[in-house]
Design a protein around this motif. Structure first.
Motif, PDB file in Angstrom:
ATOM      1  N   ASP A 107      10.494  26.493  67.713  1.00 30.44           N
ATOM      2  CA  ASP A 107      10.775  27.930  67.770  1.00 30.44           C
ATOM      3  C   ASP A 107      12.270  28.205  67.620  1.00 30.44           C
ATOM      4  O   ASP A 107      12.683  29.114  66.903  1.00 30.44           O
ATOM      5  CB  ASP A 107      10.278  28.519  69.096  1.00 30.44           C
ATOM      6  N   LEU A 108      13.087  27.411  68.324  1.00 31.66           N
ATOM      7  CA  LEU A 108      14.532  27.639  68.287  1.00 31.66           C
ATOM      8  C   LEU A 108      15.119  27.353  66.909  1.00 31.66           C
ATOM      9  O   LEU A 108      16.097  27.994  66.494  1.00 31.66           O
ATOM     10  CB  LEU A 108      15.224  26.766  69.335  1.00 31.66           C
ATOM     11  N   LYS A 109      14.531  26.410  66.185  1.00 31.17           N
ATOM     12  CA  LYS A 109      15.051  26.055  64.869  1.00 31.17           C
ATOM     13  C   LYS A 109      15.047  27.247  63.924  1.00 31.17           C
ATOM     14  O   LYS A 109      15.909  27.362  63.042  1.00 31.17           O
ATOM     15  CB  LYS A 109      14.229  24.905  64.273  1.00 31.17           C
ATOM     16  N   MET A 110      14.093  28.169  64.115  1.00 27.21           N
ATOM     17  CA  MET A 110      13.976  29.323  63.222  1.00 27.21           C
ATOM     18  C   MET A 110      15.179  30.254  63.313  1.00 27.21           C
ATOM     19  O   MET A 110      15.470  31.002  62.384  1.00 27.21           O
ATOM     20  CB  MET A 110      12.684  30.094  63.520  1.00 27.21           C
ATOM     21  N   VAL A 111      15.892  30.234  64.458  1.00 28.62           N
ATOM     22  CA  VAL A 111      17.040  31.128  64.622  1.00 28.62           C
ATOM     23  C   VAL A 111      18.348  30.357  64.767  1.00 28.62           C
ATOM     24  O   VAL A 111      19.405  30.956  64.952  1.00 28.62           O
ATOM     25  CB  VAL A 111      16.854  32.048  65.849  1.00 28.62           C
ATOM     26  N   THR A 116      28.368  18.830  65.063  1.00 24.08           N
ATOM     27  CA  THR A 116      27.279  19.806  65.041  1.00 24.08           C
ATOM     28  C   THR A 116      25.968  19.097  64.716  1.00 24.08           C
ATOM     29  O   THR A 116      25.962  17.988  64.171  1.00 24.08           O
ATOM     30  CB  THR A 116      27.536  20.907  63.993  1.00 24.08           C
ATOM     31  N   ILE A 117      24.868  19.743  65.047  1.00 20.23           N
ATOM     32  CA  ILE A 117      23.548  19.168  64.803  1.00 20.23           C
ATOM     33  C   ILE A 117      23.286  19.034  63.305  1.00 20.23           C
ATOM     34  O   ILE A 117      23.755  19.841  62.490  1.00 20.23           O
ATOM     35  CB  ILE A 117      22.447  20.037  65.460  1.00 20.23           C
ATOM     36  N   ASN A 118      22.560  18.007  62.925  1.00 26.27           N
ATOM     37  CA  ASN A 118      22.177  17.784  61.534  1.00 26.27           C
ATOM     38  C   ASN A 118      20.741  18.263  61.336  1.00 26.27           C
ATOM     39  O   ASN A 118      19.790  17.583  61.721  1.00 26.27           O
ATOM     40  CB  ASN A 118      22.292  16.294  61.190  1.00 26.27           C
ATOM     41  N   LEU A 119      20.578  19.445  60.756  1.00 25.10           N
ATOM     42  CA  LEU A 119      19.240  20.026  60.596  1.00 25.10           C
ATOM     43  C   LEU A 119      18.387  19.242  59.605  1.00 25.10           C
ATOM     44  O   LEU A 119      17.162  19.326  59.649  1.00 25.10           O
ATOM     45  CB  LEU A 119      19.342  21.485  60.155  1.00 25.10           C
ATOM     46  N   LYS A 120      19.015  18.488  58.716  1.00 26.23           N
ATOM     47  CA  LYS A 120      18.243  17.691  57.765  1.00 26.23           C
ATOM     48  C   LYS A 120      17.558  16.519  58.457  1.00 26.23           C
ATOM     49  O   LYS A 120      16.622  15.934  57.921  1.00 26.23           O
ATOM     50  CB  LYS A 120      19.160  17.181  56.643  1.00 26.23           C
ATOM     51  N   ASN A 121      18.049  16.172  59.640  1.00 27.38           N
ATOM     52  CA  ASN A 121      17.444  15.090  60.421  1.00 27.38           C
ATOM     53  C   ASN A 121      16.981  15.655  61.767  1.00 27.38           C
ATOM     54  O   ASN A 121      17.204  15.058  62.820  1.00 27.38           O
ATOM     55  CB  ASN A 121      18.470  13.969  60.617  1.00 27.38           C
ATOM     56  N   LYS A 126      12.150  43.915  59.104  1.00 24.57           N
ATOM     57  CA  LYS A 126      13.298  44.179  59.979  1.00 24.57           C
ATOM     58  C   LYS A 126      13.934  42.875  60.450  1.00 24.57           C
ATOM     59  O   LYS A 126      15.161  42.746  60.517  1.00 24.57           O
ATOM     60  CB  LYS A 126      12.857  45.005  61.190  1.00 24.57           C
ATOM     61  N   LEU A 127      13.076  41.898  60.757  1.00 22.31           N
ATOM     62  CA  LEU A 127      13.561  40.619  61.243  1.00 22.31           C
ATOM     63  C   LEU A 127      14.400  39.916  60.181  1.00 22.31           C
ATOM     64  O   LEU A 127      15.505  39.445  60.451  1.00 22.31           O
ATOM     65  CB  LEU A 127      12.372  39.743  61.649  1.00 22.31           C
ATOM     66  N   LEU A 128      13.893  39.855  58.960  1.00 20.59           N
ATOM     67  CA  LEU A 128      14.587  39.164  57.883  1.00 20.59           C
ATOM     68  C   LEU A 128      15.829  39.922  57.427  1.00 20.59           C
ATOM     69  O   LEU A 128      16.874  39.329  57.144  1.00 20.59           O
ATOM     70  CB  LEU A 128      13.631  38.965  56.696  1.00 20.59           C
ATOM     71  N   GLY A 155      25.792  14.509  75.765  1.00 22.09           N
ATOM     72  CA  GLY A 155      25.884  15.904  76.175  1.00 22.09           C
ATOM     73  C   GLY A 155      25.664  16.811  74.991  1.00 22.09           C
ATOM     74  O   GLY A 155      25.804  16.374  73.834  1.00 22.09           O
ATOM     75  N   PHE A 156      25.306  18.047  75.265  1.00 25.18           N
ATOM     76  CA  PHE A 156      25.158  19.005  74.172  1.00 25.18           C
ATOM     77  C   PHE A 156      25.250  20.429  74.706  1.00 25.18           C
ATOM     78  O   PHE A 156      25.071  20.693  75.900  1.00 25.18           O
ATOM     79  CB  PHE A 156      23.831  18.804  73.429  1.00 25.18           C
ATOM     80  N   ALA A 157      25.553  21.326  73.797  1.00 22.87           N
ATOM     81  CA  ALA A 157      25.578  22.757  74.104  1.00 22.87           C
ATOM     82  C   ALA A 157      24.846  23.483  72.994  1.00 22.87           C
ATOM     83  O   ALA A 157      24.935  23.111  71.815  1.00 22.87           O
ATOM     84  CB  ALA A 157      27.011  23.267  74.211  1.00 22.87           C
ATOM     85  N   LEU A 158      24.116  24.507  73.382  1.00 23.73           N
ATOM     86  CA  LEU A 158      23.358  25.299  72.411  1.00 23.73           C
ATOM     87  C   LEU A 158      23.539  26.774  72.699  1.00 23.73           C
ATOM     88  O   LEU A 158      23.307  27.239  73.820  1.00 23.73           O
ATOM     89  CB  LEU A 158      21.865  24.943  72.480  1.00 23.73           C
ATOM     90  N   ALA A 159      23.965  27.506  71.691  1.00 28.10           N
ATOM     91  CA  ALA A 159      23.988  28.967  71.751  1.00 28.10           C
ATOM     92  C   ALA A 159      23.097  29.486  70.635  1.00 28.10           C
ATOM     93  O   ALA A 159      23.064  28.926  69.537  1.00 28.10           O
ATOM     94  CB  ALA A 159      25.412  29.488  71.584  1.00 28.10           C
ATOM     95  N   ILE A 160      22.348  30.538  70.928  1.00 20.59           N
ATOM     96  CA  ILE A 160      21.443  31.095  69.929  1.00 20.59           C
ATOM     97  C   ILE A 160      21.809  32.551  69.659  1.00 20.59           C
ATOM     98  O   ILE A 160      22.337  33.247  70.530  1.00 20.59           O
ATOM     99  CB  ILE A 160      19.967  31.009  70.385  1.00 20.59           C
ATOM    100  N   PRO A 161      21.546  33.034  68.436  1.00 19.06           N
ATOM    101  CA  PRO A 161      21.803  34.448  68.144  1.00 19.06           C
ATOM    102  C   PRO A 161      20.961  35.328  69.064  1.00 19.06           C
ATOM    103  O   PRO A 161      19.834  34.977  69.422  1.00 19.06           O
ATOM    104  CB  PRO A 161      21.349  34.590  66.686  1.00 19.06           C
ATOM    105  N   ASP A 162      21.525  36.458  69.469  1.00 16.62           N
ATOM    106  CA  ASP A 162      20.790  37.382  70.330  1.00 16.62           C
ATOM    107  C   ASP A 162      19.770  38.146  69.489  1.00 16.62           C
ATOM    108  O   ASP A 162      19.990  39.282  69.079  1.00 16.62           O
ATOM    109  CB  ASP A 162      21.746  38.350  71.027  1.00 16.62           C
TER     110      ASP A 162
END
Length: 373
Positions: A244-248, A203-208, A292-294, A265-272
């Motif tokens: 922008d994507l990092k926020m979700v 999985t991606i390392n958000l700290k880096n 509402k968002l939070l 290679g990589f795959a990305l799924a984001i919350p709807d």
């Protein structure tokens, strides 16, 4: 009388962004875009697209009321990449009136012609790297995150103006319990085989995040190089989107395949996120939209499989199946209700067949149209 005017100030930009709210006021499937995101996207100096290309926004008025909008887009990076003279249209919204639609396209095409362009394609906001496509089949629910939506009559308006099909795009849907777990079972065996070639998944390392994003950008620009109208993103464009994507982002839904530390290679799924945005009136975060968002972010029970790509030389090794398998495994662990895989090219059997093999149901189609000008 219909009057089409160029948008040239903040007041006009606000009206341009807000027009769809009035047009779709009675449509339960309409999802408003966030105003601040649209404002930045359409403001030179805010978005890196304007460092190499230009757009012109137009509004159509009838009896002093706005009845349509369109953007004419000169994507110079696209034209340099393919050595063509294509223009694009985007952000098209219009009442069901052929004359209004015609006047809007007359204005947009005149602007494109003045730039020396000879064809117009779309809709694309600004290119196939962003939101694109006209919904032509599957009007039975709201769009998922970062997918377009329009009324059914749009296709008739465009065809009457002279637009023809360029290509269709597909969206597939999985529902909880209605997908094949065979891919998950096979995944473990395939991953073991890949390990013998020193290919591993993580999985991606958000700290880096900065370094990870830069490596993913390189893969993205290589893996999609033969896709429809694909133009490599500039570093600034990719970073803008990644921020922008990092926020979700849920790290478990961003899977990287690498060999000897190099991402292949990589795959990305984001919350709807549209589950929340549909409830935010006119796309305004203040005064109550942010709350509402939070409050509801953790309640989202659907995802969009946004990106999945493997660089040339590593395809057909089983990496794609493992990436999908990892996403399905986490999807099940989170007790989510649905996932959309979108979009894929209508004729891309190498991608469409694996999606169908693991239970994806084709449920929506979108179209890119074209016209000589």
């Amino acid at each position: 009388m219909i009057e089409v005017v160029k948008v040239s100030d903040k007041k006009g930009l606000k009206a341009f962004i807000d027009f769809p709210h009035a047009l779709y006021a009675q449509d339960v499937n309409y999802v408003p875009e966030l105003f601040i995101a649209q404002r930045d996207l359409l403001s030179p100096g805010k978005h890196p697209f304007y460092e190499h290309s230009q757009i012109q926004l137009f509004l159509a008025y009838q009896n002093k009321e706005i009845v349509g909008r369109i953007a004419a887009i000169n994507n110079t990076n696209h034209n340099k990449t393919y050595e063509v003279t294509d223009g694009f249209f985007g952000f098209f919204d219009c009442i069901n009136d052929q004359e209004v639609a015609g006047q809007l396209f007359n204005a947009a095409e005149a602007w494109l012609k003045a730039k020396g362009l000879t064809k117009v394609l779309g809709p694309a906001n600004f290119s196939t790297n962003e939101v694109c496509g006209l919904l032509i089949d599957g009007f039975d629910g709201p769009p998922v995150a970062m997918m377009p939506y329009n009324a059914p009559y749009y296709l008739n308006l465009l065809e009457a103006i002279g637009f023809k099909k360029n290509v269709d795009l597909r969206a597939y849907r999985y529902t909880a319990g209605n997908y094949s777990e065979r891919s998950v079972r096979l995944m473990e065996g395939i991953e073991e085989r890949l390990k013998r070639n020193d290919i591993t998944l993580r999985t991606i390392n958000l700290k880096n995040f900065a370094a990870e994003s830069a490596a993913i950008r390189e893969v993205y620009n290589k893996a999609w190089d033969k896709n429809l109208g694909f133009v490599p993103m500039t570093d600034k464009e990719f970073d803008y989107t990644a921020k922008d994507l990092k926020m979700v982002l849920d790290p478990e839904f961003c899977i990287l395949a690498e060999q000897h530390g190099k991402i292949v290679g990589f795959a990305l799924a984001i919350p709807d996120i549209n589950q929340i945005l549909i409830k935010i009136k006119r796309g305004r975060l203040l005064p109550t939209g942010l709350f509402k968002l939070l409050l509801n972010k953790k309640k989202i029970d659907g995802i969009r499989i946004l990106l999945l790509g493997v660089v040339d030389g590593y395809r057909k090794m089983g990496i794609e199946a493992c990436l999908y398998g990892r996403i399905i495994k986490h999807f099940k662990a989170r007790n989510m209700k649905y996932a959309e895989a979108s979009w894929t090219l209508d004729h891309n059997d190498m991608i469409n067949k694996p999606i169908e093999d693991i239970g994806g149901q084709l449920y929506r189609k979108y179209r890119i149209l074209e016209k000589a000008i």
